[in-house]
Design a protein around this motif. Structure first.
Motif, PDB file in Angstrom:
ATOM      1  N   LEU A   1       0.815  -1.214   0.000  1.00 17.24           N
ATOM      2  CA  LEU A   1       0.000   0.000   0.000  1.00 17.24           C
ATOM      3  C   LEU A   1       0.849   1.264   0.000  1.00 17.24           C
ATOM      4  CD1 LEU A   1      -2.774   1.392   0.259  1.00 17.24           C
ATOM      5  CD2 LEU A   1      -2.569   1.127   2.735  1.00 17.24           C
ATOM      6  N   THR A   2       1.881   1.319   0.834  1.00 18.24           N
ATOM      7  CA  THR A   2       2.655   2.563   0.997  1.00 18.24           C
ATOM      8  C   THR A   2       3.782   2.705  -0.009  1.00 18.24           C
ATOM      9  OG1 THR A   2       4.109   1.490   2.620  1.00 18.24           O
ATOM     10  CG2 THR A   2       2.135   2.622   3.454  1.00 18.24           C
ATOM     11  N   GLY A   3       4.237   1.600  -0.595  1.00 13.18           N
ATOM     12  CA  GLY A   3       5.350   1.667  -1.531  1.00 13.18           C
ATOM     13  C   GLY A   3       6.710   1.693  -0.857  1.00 13.18           C
ATOM     14  N   MET A   4       6.770   1.431   0.449  1.00  7.93           N
ATOM     15  CA  MET A   4       8.051   1.400   1.163  1.00  7.93           C
ATOM     16  C   MET A   4       8.757   0.068   0.942  1.00  7.93           C
ATOM     17  SD  MET A   4       7.312   3.491   4.647  1.00  7.93           S
ATOM     18  CE  MET A   4       7.102   5.282   4.586  1.00  7.93           C
ATOM     19  N   GLU A   5      10.083   0.077   1.217  1.00 10.97           N
ATOM     20  CA  GLU A   5      10.869  -1.122   0.929  1.00 10.97           C
ATOM     21  C   GLU A   5      10.973  -2.080   2.097  1.00 10.97           C
ATOM     22  OE1 GLU A   5      13.862   1.933  -0.215  1.00 10.97           O
ATOM     23  OE2 GLU A   5      11.719   2.343  -0.122  1.00 10.97           O
ATOM     24  N   THR A   6      10.860  -1.572   3.319  1.00 13.86           N
ATOM     25  CA  THR A   6      11.157  -2.392   4.496  1.00 13.86           C
ATOM     26  C   THR A   6      10.053  -2.258   5.526  1.00 13.86           C
ATOM     27  OG1 THR A   6      13.527  -2.113   4.157  1.00 13.86           O
ATOM     28  CG2 THR A   6      12.824  -2.844   6.339  1.00 13.86           C
ATOM     29  N   GLY A   7       9.774  -3.375   6.191  1.00 16.80           N
ATOM     30  CA  GLY A   7       8.826  -3.357   7.293  1.00 16.80           C
ATOM     31  C   GLY A   7       9.256  -4.322   8.376  1.00 16.80           C
ATOM     32  N   GLY A   8       8.996  -3.964   9.629  1.00 17.97           N
ATOM     33  CA  GLY A   8       9.365  -4.829  10.740  1.00 17.97           C
ATOM     34  C   GLY A   8       8.343  -4.744  11.857  1.00 17.97           C
ATOM     35  N   ILE A   9       8.165  -5.839  12.579  1.00 14.82           N
ATOM     36  CA  ILE A   9       7.273  -5.883  13.730  1.00 14.82           C
ATOM     37  C   ILE A   9       8.123  -6.135  14.968  1.00 14.82           C
ATOM     38  CG2 ILE A   9       5.356  -7.110  14.830  1.00 14.82           C
ATOM     39  CD1 ILE A   9       4.172  -7.603  12.129  1.00 14.82           C
ATOM     40  N   TYR A  10       7.892  -5.315  15.995  1.00 19.86           N
ATOM     41  CA  TYR A  10       8.685  -5.353  17.225  1.00 19.86           C
ATOM     42  C   TYR A  10       7.769  -5.701  18.390  1.00 19.86           C
ATOM     43  CZ  TYR A  10      12.373  -3.040  14.579  1.00 19.86           C
ATOM     44  OH  TYR A  10      13.333  -2.725  13.651  1.00 19.86           O
TER      45      TYR A  10
ATOM     46  N   HIS B   1      -5.321   9.495   0.868  1.00 22.05           N
ATOM     47  CA  HIS B   1      -6.075   8.246   0.705  1.00 22.05           C
ATOM     48  C   HIS B   1      -5.237   7.028   1.077  1.00 22.05           C
ATOM     49  CE1 HIS B   1      -3.973   8.328  -3.217  1.00 22.05           C
ATOM     50  NE2 HIS B   1      -4.135   7.024  -3.218  1.00 22.05           N
ATOM     51  N   ILE B   2      -3.894   7.103   0.899  1.00 20.93           N
ATOM     52  CA  ILE B   2      -3.029   6.002   1.322  1.00 20.93           C
ATOM     53  C   ILE B   2      -3.004   5.919   2.843  1.00 20.93           C
ATOM     54  CG2 ILE B   2      -0.679   5.102   1.287  1.00 20.93           C
ATOM     55  CD1 ILE B   2      -2.072   4.829  -1.373  1.00 20.93           C
ATOM     56  N   ARG B   3      -2.962   7.078   3.498  1.00 19.97           N
ATOM     57  CA  ARG B   3      -2.979   7.095   4.964  1.00 19.97           C
ATOM     58  C   ARG B   3      -4.281   6.514   5.500  1.00 19.97           C
ATOM     59  NH1 ARG B   3       0.295  12.294   7.288  1.00 19.97           N
ATOM     60  NH2 ARG B   3       1.939  12.362   5.712  1.00 19.97           N
ATOM     61  N   GLU B   4      -5.397   6.861   4.822  1.00 23.20           N
ATOM     62  CA  GLU B   4      -6.683   6.309   5.256  1.00 23.20           C
ATOM     63  C   GLU B   4      -6.700   4.790   5.098  1.00 23.20           C
ATOM     64  OE1 GLU B   4      -9.654   8.237   3.001  1.00 23.20           O
ATOM     65  OE2 GLU B   4      -9.311  10.226   3.877  1.00 23.20           O
ATOM     66  N   GLY B   5      -6.186   4.318   3.968  1.00 22.48           N
ATOM     67  CA  GLY B   5      -6.127   2.877   3.758  1.00 22.48           C
ATOM     68  C   GLY B   5      -5.232   2.197   4.777  1.00 22.48           C
ATOM     69  N   LEU B   6      -4.127   2.868   5.143  1.00 25.73           N
ATOM     70  CA  LEU B   6      -3.220   2.302   6.138  1.00 25.73           C
ATOM     71  C   LEU B   6      -3.894   2.212   7.502  1.00 25.73           C
ATOM     72  CD1 LEU B   6      -0.375   1.230   6.646  1.00 25.73           C
ATOM     73  CD2 LEU B   6       0.354   3.584   7.122  1.00 25.73           C
ATOM     74  N   GLN B   7      -4.690   3.232   7.838  1.00 24.18           N
ATOM     75  CA  GLN B   7      -5.381   3.213   9.125  1.00 24.18           C
ATOM     76  C   GLN B   7      -6.338   2.027   9.213  1.00 24.18           C
ATOM     77  OE1 GLN B   7      -4.652   4.863  11.650  1.00 24.18           O
ATOM     78  NE2 GLN B   7      -3.489   6.612  10.895  1.00 24.18           N
ATOM     79  N   SER B   8      -7.023   1.714   8.096  1.00 22.06           N
ATOM     80  CA  SER B   8      -7.931   0.558   8.124  1.00 22.06           C
ATOM     81  C   SER B   8      -7.158  -0.740   8.299  1.00 22.06           C
ATOM     82  CB  SER B   8      -8.766   0.517   6.844  1.00 22.06           C
ATOM     83  OG  SER B   8      -7.944   0.307   5.712  1.00 22.06           O
ATOM     84  N   LEU B   9      -5.953  -0.837   7.671  1.00 21.99           N
ATOM     85  CA  LEU B   9      -5.128  -2.032   7.869  1.00 21.99           C
ATOM     86  C   LEU B   9      -4.628  -2.118   9.304  1.00 21.99           C
ATOM     87  CD1 LEU B   9      -2.991  -2.231   4.585  1.00 21.99           C
ATOM     88  CD2 LEU B   9      -5.059  -3.486   5.169  1.00 21.99           C
ATOM     89  N   ILE B  10      -4.316  -0.955   9.890  1.00 19.51           N
ATOM     90  CA  ILE B  10      -3.853  -0.936  11.288  1.00 19.51           C
ATOM     91  C   ILE B  10      -4.946  -1.448  12.209  1.00 19.51           C
ATOM     92  CG2 ILE B  10      -3.180   0.596  13.180  1.00 19.51           C
ATOM     93  CD1 ILE B  10      -1.768   2.340  11.056  1.00 19.51           C
TER      94      ILE B  10
END
Length: 725
Positions: free
Chosen positions: A476-485, A566-575
């Motif tokens: 959704l965001t187009g970022m390269e890296t993600g991590g869960i802590y 609209h990407i932020r809104e979509g991210l909030q729903s995924l959160i």
């Protein structure tokens, strides 16, 4: 054919020698016959055309007739001629009738008419005349013949004829009038068509003299303007108008009358006798004839007029509808354009199109697509227009475009509809463009949320759930890296999942977190010290704040990303979905821990503990129970409690009472004694403490029985023992 008497020949020879002519007496004396006989022979020759007679006073002088042979005369004529005797035998037939019937003279002359090719002229009128002449001088009839599928008309003339020997006959002259009949019929049809046309067409035909007085008007005047031709002839058109309307009408046509020129279409109002006012449209052309010098002489006008009241009303309604439809087109949110195919220029834009393009329509009308849209969209526009022009069918497609530099990507649904002229030629393409960006985003958001929810349902571990969650957020965001802590007890967050490049730290302290009240925080300028490196964009997402179980997500990129609303809104729903999913996993984790802890207590307990399902089968038994009964745990789980450990003598009774207890939901006695039998067959007397297990709805799901072994007393059974739940 019988020959003439010898006296007739002598008379003709005598007259041939006397060219001055001779009287009856002179002829009688010369050949030695009486005067009556000579007169009779002369009448015969006179009827046959061999002699001519002139009268001098009372004296009749006869001369030999100077004539062409009858056969030559008949062949000169263009008419069809045949001569018949009183027996309907053909005496003479000219070349024209033989040619028409395709007959030869040898097969025709001297034969009965009915037995020759000329029989087609054996008309009933001819036979009637020959059978009953009664002194008739002749007969003229028009007969119709069909010959080889063609229709022929003849004017048949029948004349009495006397041959040289005095035998009567008839001469039939057939004048072909087929073309005349056809011309007369065409003229009749033309006149009938003209009368019908003048009577039936909605226009009223009229003519006036040089003064403007009506000299002719068609019958349609009655239905159109309420006045019959008799009521209108001799009057002027202005007599049927209001004075002001008549004055306006005269002013409008006067310039043309002065020049004796044709009028253009002139509209005026007629007043009918009942007071109704109708709108009529007149046209006129001058009536002229050449004078002695060949110059046109003006006689008046002829023309037509029609009632256009309904047409004007319809035009008014059309204009109202046009304004109404134009108002709709102008105010609908869809973009509407019209492309003219001859030069592929856009000739119409509505307000929505103007606002989308960002340029006033006055500067857009008449320009080609490549002067209006971006290069990519203009190429697509021209291609789709060519497809519609080639196929003649409506085209519907959905494409994503960027309307300008730095602007958001838009999803457009474009429908192109061919517009044809009255002759069937495609002239325009109507374009209806709908911005479905929000609709597409909503559909994509629903699909993302659905997929993530299903992944969370399928995930059995934190690692599986973490991978699904990071995939959805990075896509959704187009970022390269993600991590869960995950947070531990020392205030440290340690990475438990990574997707993408190694751009974020393995762990960091909670002091680096920002209080975002559970919302995602977007770092667009300064990256916190704890995460600095090659990062240009960072998103920090708190998930669950529980001490020792808290989770957070980091999304990072080396690119300087500006994440739109609209990407932020979509991210909030995924959160939100992520929080729900991880909360469930944490709850399950806690439940498992509690279950494992409870199971460890059960395993360490010094009494026999068993869980019996409502079907009477063993669902769980602790280590002490396995030891007491002499079975391994896997041998007892799922086995029927009554068949396996209850003595045979009391199995049925205890089973019945167990089922009744489950059905009625009665709490068992606090304590009771009942025997069991171990694997070796030894009876063991057990004091039981039973408890019913219910679900949230209060339905009994199992019985927990805890038993403590007493001193063995063989063959003694408790009468009051209840079934194990």
């Amino acid at each position: 054919m019988p020959s003439y008497p010898a006296e007739v020949t002598r008379i003709t020879d005598l007259l041939r020698k006397g060219p001055r002519g001779m009287s009856v007496g002179e002829i009688a004396d010369a050949i030695g016959i009486n005067r009556n006989t000579a007169a009779r022979y002369l009448d015969m020759l006179l009827v046959g055309g061999q002699v001519e007679m002139r009268t001098f006073g009372k004296a009749k002088v006869f001369f030999l007739s100077q004539r062409v042979p009858i056969s030559a005369m008949l062949n000169i004529s263009s008419d069809l001629v045949m001569v018949l005797d009183s027996y309907t035998r053909i005496i003479l037939a000219n070349d024209q009738i033989l040619s028409f019937c395709k007959a030869s003279r040898e097969d025709t002359i001297g034969r009965d008419l009915e037995k020759t090719s000329l029989v087609i002229f054996s008309h009933p009128k001819l036979l009637e005349y020959m059978n009953d002449r009664n002194g008739k001088l002749g007969s003229t009839e028009v007969i119709r013949l069909l010959r080889r599928g063609e229709e022929h008309f003849f004017r048949q003339k029948i004349f009495p004829t006397v041959f040289d020997d005095g035998v009567p006959g008839v001469t039939v002259i057939l004048e072909e009038i087929t073309e005349q009949i056809a011309a007369e019929e065409a003229l009749r049809q033309s006149e009938e068509m003209f009368r019908t046309l003048v009577s039936d067409i909605s226009d009223v035909i009229w003519a006036t003299d040089g003064t403007g007085a009506i000299t002719y008007i068609s019958p349609r005047s009655g239905p159109v303007c309420g006045s019959t031709p008799e009521e209108m002839i001799g009057r002027r058109f202005t007599d049927f108008m209001d004075p002001k309307e008549g004055e306006r009408f005269r002013r409008e046509i006067q310039p043309f009358i002065r020049r004796e020129a044709a009028w253009p279409l002139v509209e005026c109002n007629f007043k009918k006798p009942d007071g109704e006012v109708i709108a009529v449209e007149l046209s006129a052309t001058p009536i002229t004839v050449p004078d002695v010098e060949g110059l046109p002489l003006f006689l008046g006008y002829r023309g037509a007029f029609r009632n256009v009241t309904e047409r004007n009303r319809a035009i008014k309604q059309v204009r109202q509808w046009k304004r109404f439809l134009n108002s709709i087109v102008e105010n609908i949110p869809d973009m509407v354009t019209v492309e003219e195919l001859e030069n592929h220029t856009l000739v119409f834009f509505n307000r929505a199109s103007e606002e989308f393009i960002g340029v006033p329509r006055d500067f857009l009308v008449g320009k080609r697509p490549d002067r209006i849209f971006s290069e990519e969209y203009a190429a697509l526009w021209m291609k789709t227009s060519r497809d519609v022009e080639r196929s003649g069918e409506t085209l519907d497609l959905i494409r994503q475009i960027v309307s300008g530099e730095g602007k958001e990507e838009k999803t457009l649904r474009t429908k192109k509809i061919p517009i044809f002229s009255s002759n069937g030629k495609m002239r325009y393409i109507l374009g209806i463009i709908t911005d479905i960006t929000e609709e597409k985003r909503a559909a994509d958001r629903i699909l993302r949320e659905r997929n993530l929810a299903l992944r969370f349902e399928e995930a059995g571990t934190f690692q599986e759930a973490s991978t699904h969650c990071l995939e959805a957020m990075l896509t959704l965001t187009g970022m390269e890296t993600g991590g869960i802590y995950r947070q531990n007890g020392g205030g440290e967050l340690k990475r438990i999942a990574l997707l993408g490049e190694e751009l974020i730290p393995l762990k960091f302290h909670t002091s680096a977190l920002i209080n975002t009240e559970g919302e995602a925080y977007f770092f667009e300028k300064e990256i916190p010290e704890a995460f600095k490196g090659d990062l240009s964009s960072l998103v920090l997402i708190p998930v669950t704040p529980d001490e020792g179980r808290g989770l957070c997500i980091l999304l990072a990129s080396q690119k300087n990303l500006r994440i739109p609303a609209h990407i932020r809104e979509g991210l909030q729903s995924l959160i939100a979905l992520t929080k729900t999913g991880f909360s469930r996993l944490i709850a399950e984790e806690r439940l498992k821990e509690e279950r494992d802890l409870a199971n460890s207590y059960l395993q360490l307990a010094g009494v026999l503990i068993a869980v019996i399902g409502t079907d009477g089968r063993i669902e769980m038994i602790n280590r002490k129970g396995c030891t007491t009964l002499g079975y391994r745990e896997e041998e007892l789980i799922g086995a029927d409690w009554f068949e396996t450990v209850v003595p045979e003598e009391i199995q049925d009774g205890l089973h019945i009472r167990f089922n009744r207890l489950i059905e009625l939901g009665i709490e068992p006695s606090e304590s009771e004694t009942s025997p069991i039998i171990d694997r070796s067959g030894r009876l063991r007397q057990i004091r039981w403490h039973n408890t019913l297990i219910r679900n949230r709805e209060g339905v009994i799901t199992a019985v927990v029985s805890a038993g403590e072994e007493e001193e063995p007393q063989e063959h003694i059974y408790s009468e009051e023992a209840t079934s194990h739940q």
